[in-house]
Structures are given as structure tokens and as C-alpha cells.
Motif scaffolding. Structure first.
Motif, PDB file in Angstrom:
ATOM      1  N   ILE A   1       0.817  -1.215   0.000  1.00 18.43           N
ATOM      2  CA  ILE A   1       0.000   0.000   0.000  1.00 18.43           C
ATOM      3  C   ILE A   1       0.856   1.274   0.000  1.00 18.43           C
ATOM      4  O   ILE A   1       0.487   2.284  -0.588  1.00 18.43           O
ATOM      5  N   THR A   2       2.022   1.178   0.643  1.00 13.92           N
ATOM      6  CA  THR A   2       2.868   2.377   0.697  1.00 13.92           C
ATOM      7  C   THR A   2       3.390   2.757  -0.693  1.00 13.92           C
ATOM      8  O   THR A   2       3.764   3.894  -0.936  1.00 13.92           O
ATOM      9  N   GLU A   3       3.407   1.765  -1.595  1.00 14.11           N
ATOM     10  CA  GLU A   3       3.899   2.067  -2.962  1.00 14.11           C
ATOM     11  C   GLU A   3       2.796   2.568  -3.877  1.00 14.11           C
ATOM     12  O   GLU A   3       3.055   3.127  -4.932  1.00 14.11           O
ATOM     13  N   ILE A   4       1.549   2.304  -3.483  1.00 15.02           N
ATOM     14  CA  ILE A   4       0.444   2.729  -4.350  1.00 15.02           C
ATOM     15  C   ILE A   4       0.219   4.229  -4.165  1.00 15.02           C
ATOM     16  O   ILE A   4       0.094   4.721  -3.047  1.00 15.02           O
ATOM     17  N   LYS A   5       0.197   4.936  -5.296  1.00 16.70           N
ATOM     18  CA  LYS A   5      -0.004   6.383  -5.210  1.00 16.70           C
ATOM     19  C   LYS A   5      -1.494   6.703  -5.109  1.00 16.70           C
ATOM     20  O   LYS A   5      -2.329   5.895  -5.517  1.00 16.70           O
ATOM     21  N   GLY A   6      -1.782   7.909  -4.598  1.00 14.93           N
ATOM     22  CA  GLY A   6      -3.167   8.371  -4.609  1.00 14.93           C
ATOM     23  C   GLY A   6      -3.626   8.576  -6.038  1.00 14.93           C
ATOM     24  O   GLY A   6      -2.787   8.682  -6.954  1.00 14.93           O
ATOM     25  N   TYR A   7      -4.914   8.621  -6.249  1.00 16.82           N
ATOM     26  CA  TYR A   7      -5.509   8.785  -7.592  1.00 16.82           C
ATOM     27  C   TYR A   7      -5.100   7.679  -8.556  1.00 16.82           C
ATOM     28  O   TYR A   7      -4.874   7.916  -9.725  1.00 16.82           O
ATOM     29  N   THR A   8      -4.945   6.475  -8.023  1.00 21.30           N
ATOM     30  CA  THR A   8      -4.715   5.348  -8.932  1.00 21.30           C
ATOM     31  C   THR A   8      -5.850   4.340  -8.777  1.00 21.30           C
ATOM     32  O   THR A   8      -6.554   4.328  -7.766  1.00 21.30           O
ATOM     33  N   ILE A   9      -5.968   3.498  -9.785  1.00 22.91           N
ATOM     34  CA  ILE A   9      -7.032   2.492  -9.762  1.00 22.91           C
ATOM     35  C   ILE A   9      -6.401   1.121  -9.926  1.00 22.91           C
ATOM     36  O   ILE A   9      -5.520   0.926 -10.784  1.00 22.91           O
ATOM     37  N   LYS A  10      -6.810   0.182  -9.079  1.00 27.67           N
ATOM     38  CA  LYS A  10      -6.267  -1.174  -9.152  1.00 27.67           C
ATOM     39  C   LYS A  10      -7.398  -2.161  -9.442  1.00 27.67           C
ATOM     40  O   LYS A  10      -8.503  -2.029  -8.904  1.00 27.67           O
ATOM     41  N   TYR A  11      -7.063  -3.143 -10.246  1.00 24.27           N
ATOM     42  CA  TYR A  11      -8.022  -4.191 -10.580  1.00 24.27           C
ATOM     43  C   TYR A  11      -7.749  -5.410  -9.701  1.00 24.27           C
ATOM     44  O   TYR A  11      -6.598  -5.723  -9.421  1.00 24.27           O
ATOM     45  N   GLY A  12      -8.790  -6.089  -9.226  1.00 21.53           N
ATOM     46  CA  GLY A  12      -8.563  -7.283  -8.414  1.00 21.53           C
ATOM     47  C   GLY A  12      -9.849  -7.884  -7.877  1.00 21.53           C
ATOM     48  O   GLY A  12     -10.931  -7.660  -8.426  1.00 21.53           O
ATOM     49  N   LYS A  13      -9.692  -8.670  -6.791  1.00 22.14           N
ATOM     50  CA  LYS A  13     -10.850  -9.379  -6.235  1.00 22.14           C
ATOM     51  C   LYS A  13     -11.120  -8.921  -4.809  1.00 22.14           C
ATOM     52  O   LYS A  13     -10.196  -8.710  -4.030  1.00 22.14           O
ATOM     53  N   ILE A  14     -12.391  -8.838  -4.462  1.00 28.03           N
ATOM     54  CA  ILE A  14     -12.758  -8.652  -3.062  1.00 28.03           C
ATOM     55  C   ILE A  14     -13.034 -10.040  -2.501  1.00 28.03           C
ATOM     56  O   ILE A  14     -13.764 -10.834  -3.117  1.00 28.03           O
ATOM     57  N   VAL A  15     -12.417 -10.337  -1.365  1.00 32.80           N
ATOM     58  CA  VAL A  15     -12.586 -11.666  -0.775  1.00 32.80           C
ATOM     59  C   VAL A  15     -13.053 -11.569   0.664  1.00 32.80           C
ATOM     60  O   VAL A  15     -12.788 -10.590   1.357  1.00 32.80           O
ATOM     61  N   ASP A  16     -13.780 -12.608   1.062  1.00 35.95           N
ATOM     62  CA  ASP A  16     -14.161 -12.737   2.466  1.00 35.95           C
ATOM     63  C   ASP A  16     -13.632 -14.100   2.902  1.00 35.95           C
ATOM     64  O   ASP A  16     -14.136 -15.127   2.429  1.00 35.95           O
ATOM     65  N   ASN A  17     -12.624 -14.134   3.770  1.00 32.41           N
ATOM     66  CA  ASN A  17     -11.995 -15.399   4.166  1.00 32.41           C
ATOM     67  C   ASN A  17     -11.592 -16.240   2.959  1.00 32.41           C
ATOM     68  O   ASN A  17     -11.992 -17.396   2.839  1.00 32.41           O
ATOM     69  N   ASN A  18     -10.890 -15.665   2.062  1.00 29.32           N
ATOM     70  CA  ASN A  18     -10.408 -16.326   0.834  1.00 29.32           C
ATOM     71  C   ASN A  18     -11.484 -16.656  -0.183  1.00 29.32           C
ATOM     72  O   ASN A  18     -11.195 -17.191  -1.239  1.00 29.32           O
ATOM     73  N   LYS A  19     -12.746 -16.390   0.148  1.00 30.63           N
ATOM     74  CA  LYS A  19     -13.802 -16.673  -0.829  1.00 30.63           C
ATOM     75  C   LYS A  19     -14.065 -15.392  -1.625  1.00 30.63           C
ATOM     76  O   LYS A  19     -14.305 -14.333  -1.053  1.00 30.63           O
TER      77      LYS A  19
END
Ligand code: GDP
Length: 454
Positions: free
Chosen positions: A42-60
Motif C-alpha cells: 500500500i505504501t507504494e500505491i499512489k493516490g488517484y490510482t485504480i487497481k483491478y482485483g478481487k474482493i474476498v471474504d476469508n479467501n472466498k
């Protein structure tokens, strides 16, 4: 402050939905529930950026999302923030909300994001209030007036007025502190001129409220006429016009429906009651009392008469209702043979508009007349302040009153401390608009009117 979360998009199904989070734990929580495709600290991610990925709940996996990062202080609330753009299904959005809550976020109150923007000093209270006005705007003019306020125009005007008032305080204090220099007379004259100037500025602002009220609340128009005169046809035509923006808003009373059209960007609220519409007969079935009631509520009555029929008792009752109100008389069905005695109508209004709603003939004249009666073309916002908010108007009135008292006291050579009391109160009134010294109750009341997630 706690970390808050809410679904920001409207309830219902949409292409995408947005879940918004704000507060110091935002990125910690995100770290637990979001797996970006290219994992990055997170410290490397700049503000005003958008990341693609998955939302998980306990790995699901719950959903496939895009997450926008906003790092403090460069965010809507000035805190660390993120916006999770998910698929716009209610179930999915609720699951994402739940997983945020499970990991330490708290559910946001209505308007809490904007409240934080205000409390954290990014915007003033009048700007925060303009946000809700932009969201609720029914026409382009209303949105424009609110946007001007969001851009800080009102704040700028108020600040200028306050600076003038402060300069008076400096003069007055000089005359109190150095009486031996005999500057009192000069200071008083200067103070008086500035006070008069301030008063005029406040009057100017106060006067914009007339337009502001029209912009915000619209003009209430009632269409009345006996059965078959063409009320529904007129209403449908007005509502179908390309320039018309139509919204159905449940009114305050159970059976009232208010429909908005827009003329020159000004909302025209057509008062119509479901009861009357169902009965389709304003005079016979509901009775003259109901028409009187509608007439009382309206700023303008459009009375419509059938030119192919002779005037009846009901028509005379309608003329009686409108005679003391601002009215437009429409003579409809001019495509048919004329049987009406126009002179009776001319006694009430010399400016009859003749139309054939069926053939869409002459209807433009109705728009022109409404525009003329309310000076709608003159309502020009051009990057200027228009007071649309009743609360702001009341504070301006109070400030004006205090300035008037200060002027009178100065003219009557009252002691300086009395004058300073009035001046300080005027400053406080103006501070209430921008929110410098308002009570928590007022703040809570303002933000409770917001929608969730804003
Ligand atoms: P309301 O009862 O006052 O709401 O009247 P409507 O709008 O329902 O109209 C009554 C009838 O008059 C309908 O059959 C319309 O098509 C007809 N009508 C409306 N306007 C005109 C017009 O300008 N000319 C003619 N010939 N008929 C019209």
C-alpha cells in the motif's frame, strides 16, 4: 476519527455500484479484503490510482472490482479513502459492505463523507450544503446555482463583506484607544460609510433570493378547467415537449402529485392531484372547493376554456376562482367553430391565449407568457451568487438588521461598545453561513438531509 463505509450508488440494480470508505484504517481494511492483480504494498500505491482485483471474504471471492485510491489529504474527506467499483447488484454490494464492516469499518451516517470534508476544513458549510442541492437539483439552472455555491462564490462574497466589517472594528478600536488624537470624528464617518456599504452588499445578496427561490422551488402552476376543456391534453403536451424534464415526486399530501417541466432551466411545478386526475372532472366530482384549494397553493393558474362550447355555470365559477390570482386564460379548440363569448373572459384577463392543443397550435405562447410573468429570461446566473437556501437568507437578514442597528447607534452617538456588539453579532450571523461558529445541532440537522454514501 473512525473509518466509515457506505454504498454510494442509488439502491436498485445498476451496471456498477460504488462502495466508499474513508478514515485512517481504510487501507488496512482494504489490505484484508482486496487482492489486487499485481499485488503491491500500500505504501507504494499512489493516490488517484485504480487497481483491478478481487474482493474476498476469508479467501472466498465476492466480486471482481476496481478500487480507486485517494490518499490523505487529497481526497473528498481529506482522509485516506477508497472507492470500490463493483458490479451493481444489490447482493454483491451488500456483501462488500458487510466484509468492510467485519474488518473494522463502521457504517456511515447520511452525509457523513461531506460532513467530514467540512469538519476537516476542505469546504465550508455553504459548500457542503450545495452538494445536496446539486444532487437534488431538478433543472439545469438549479444545478448551476448550486455549482456556483460549491465553487465557493458565496463564501467569497461573505468573506469580502466580513473583511469590510473587520476594517470598521479596527477604526472603532482606534477611536477608543487614542481619543487624544481626535480621530474619533474621522473614524466615525469612515465607519458609517463602510457600514452603509456593507448594508447595501447584504441587500444585494438578499435580493438574489427571489430568483433563488424560483430556481430551487420552481413556480407552482395549477391547470383548471371544466371536463373536456383540454386539461389533460395540455398537461401531456407540456410534459412531452422535448425541453421538458419530467420527474414524478410524491407530494407531501397523500394524493398530490407534482410534475416538473422546465422553462429556461427553471422548474415549473404543475400541481395536479391524483384524485382529480382519476375523477377527470375538476368541477363536478371533486367540487369547487378542491379547485379553490389548488388555486390557493399555486403561484399561477392556467384556466382553460373550450371555445367550441358556450360558457356554462362551471366556467363562471372558474373565472370567479381565478379573478384574484395571477392567471393565464387559454381558449382551446380554436380549430372548431367558435361558440364562446370571449368578452366574459376578457373581463378577467385581457390577454387571452388562443390555442388548438390537438394541432399543437399556439402552445408556444403559453411558455412565453409564463416566462414573461416571472421574468424568467432575466434569471442569469453567470458565475454569480444566487442565494437558494432559506437558512442563508435568514442569516443575511439577521446580519443586515444588526448592521442597521449599528448605523442607527452611530448616528445617535451611542457609546462605541454598543455599536461593536451589533457589529460582532453581524459577523457571527455571516459566520453561520460558512459554518465557522454554528452549533452541532445545526450541523447535524443539515447533514441528516443527505443521502447515504455522500
Ligand atoms: P380534460 O377533461 O379537460 O382533461 O380534457 P382532455 O384533455 O381529456 O380533452 C377532452 C377532449 O377534447 C379529448 O377528446 C381531446 O382530444 C379533445 N381536445 C383537446 N384539445 C383539443 C383541440 O385543440 N381541438 C379539438 N378539436 N379537440 C381537442
Amino acid at each position: 476519527m473512525s473509518t466509515i463505509v457506505a454504498i454510494s450508488t442509488a439502491s436498485g440494480i445498476g451496471g456498477i455500484g460504488i462502495i466508499r470508505m474513508s478514515g485512517e484504517n481504510t487501507f488496512n481494511i482494504l489490505d484484508k479484503i482486496f487482492i489486487p492483480k499485481n499485488k503491491q504494498n500500500i505504501t507504494e500505491i499512489k493516490g488517484y490510482t485504480i487497481k483491478y482485483g478481487k474482493i474476498v471474504d476469508n479467501n472466498k471471492q465476492i466480486d471482481e472490482v476496481l478500487v480507486s485510491y485517494f490518499k490523505a489529504p487529497k481526497s473528498y474527506t481529506t482522509e485516506d479513502m477508497c472507492e470500490i467499483s463493483s458490479h451493481g447488484g444489490q447482493v454483491v454490494m451488500k456483501q462488500i459492505l458487510e466484509v468492510c464492516l467485519k474488518n473494522g469499518a463502521e457504517i456511515a451516517e447520511p452525509g457523513e463523507f461531506t460532513k467530514r470534508a467540512f469538519l476537516n476544513g476542505r469546504i465550508d458549510l455553504s459548500q457542503a450544503e450545495s452538494v445536496i442541492d446539486i444532487i437534488n437539483a431538478k433543472t439545469s439552472k438549479e444545478a448551476e446555482a448550486s455549482l456556483n455555491q460549491l465553487n465557493g462564490f458565496l463564501n467569497k462574497d461573505i468573506t469580502k463583506i466580513k473583511e469590510k466589517i473587520y476594517s470598521i472594528m479596527v477604526d472603532i478600536e482606534a477611536s477608543i484607544d487614542y481619543p487624544e488624537y481626535d480621530i474619533e470624528e474621522v473614524s466615525n464617518k469612515k465607519a458609517l460609510n463602510t457600514l452603509i456599504d456593507v448594508k447595501n452588499e447584504l441587500i444585494k445578496l438578499e435580493n438574489t433570493f427571489l430568483n433563488g427561490k424560483i430556481i430551487k422551488e420552481g413556480i407552482k402552476v395549477a391547470i383548471i378547467g371544466k371536463p373536456n376543456a383540454g386539461k389533460s391534453s395540455l398537461l401531456n403536451l407540456l410534459l412531452k415537449e422535448e425541453r421538458a424534464i419530467v420527474t414524478d415526486i410524491e407530494g407531501t399530501t397523500r394524493d398530490t402529485i407534482e410534475e416538473f417541466i422546465s422553462i429556461n432551466g427553471i422548474p415549473i411545478k404543475i400541481i395536479d392531484t391524483a384524485g382529480i386526475r382519476n375523477a377527470n372532472d375538476i368541477v363536478e366530482k371533486i367540487g369547487i372547493d378542491k379547485s379553490k384549494d389548488i388555486a390557493n397553493k399555486a403561484d399561477l393558474i392556467i384556466a382553460i376554456f373550450d371555445s367550441s362550447k358556450e360558457l356554462t355555470e362551471e366556467d363562471f365559477e372558474i373565472l370567479d376562482i381565478i379573478k384574484n390570482k395571477l392567471n393565464i386564460i387559454i381558449l382551446n379548440k380554436i380549430d372548431l367553430k367558435n361558440k364562446i363569448d370571449e368578452n366574459k373572459l376578457l373581463k378577467i384577463n385581457k390577454d387571452i391565449i388562443k390555442v388548438s392543443i390537438l394541432n399543437n397550435e399556439g402552445v408556444d405562447k403559453i411558455y412565453e407568457k409564463i416566462s414573461e410573468l416571472f421574468n424568467l429570461e432575466k434569471i442569469n446566473l453567470d458565475n454569480s451568487v444566487t442565494i437558494t437556501n432559506e437558512r442563508h437568507k435568514n442569516e443575511i437578514l439577521k446580519a443586515k438588521h444588526n448592521i442597521e442597528n449599528a448605523i442607527n447607534s452611530l448616528n445617535e452617538n451611542m457609546p462605541m461598545d454598543i455599536i461593536t456588539v451589533y457589529i460582532k453579532e453581524a459577523l457571527e450571523n455571516l459566520g453561520n453561513i460558512t459554518g465557522e461558529n454554528v452549533s452541532e445541532d445545526i450541523i447535524n440537522n443539515i447533514f441528516s438531509k443527505f443521502c447515504l454514501g455522500k
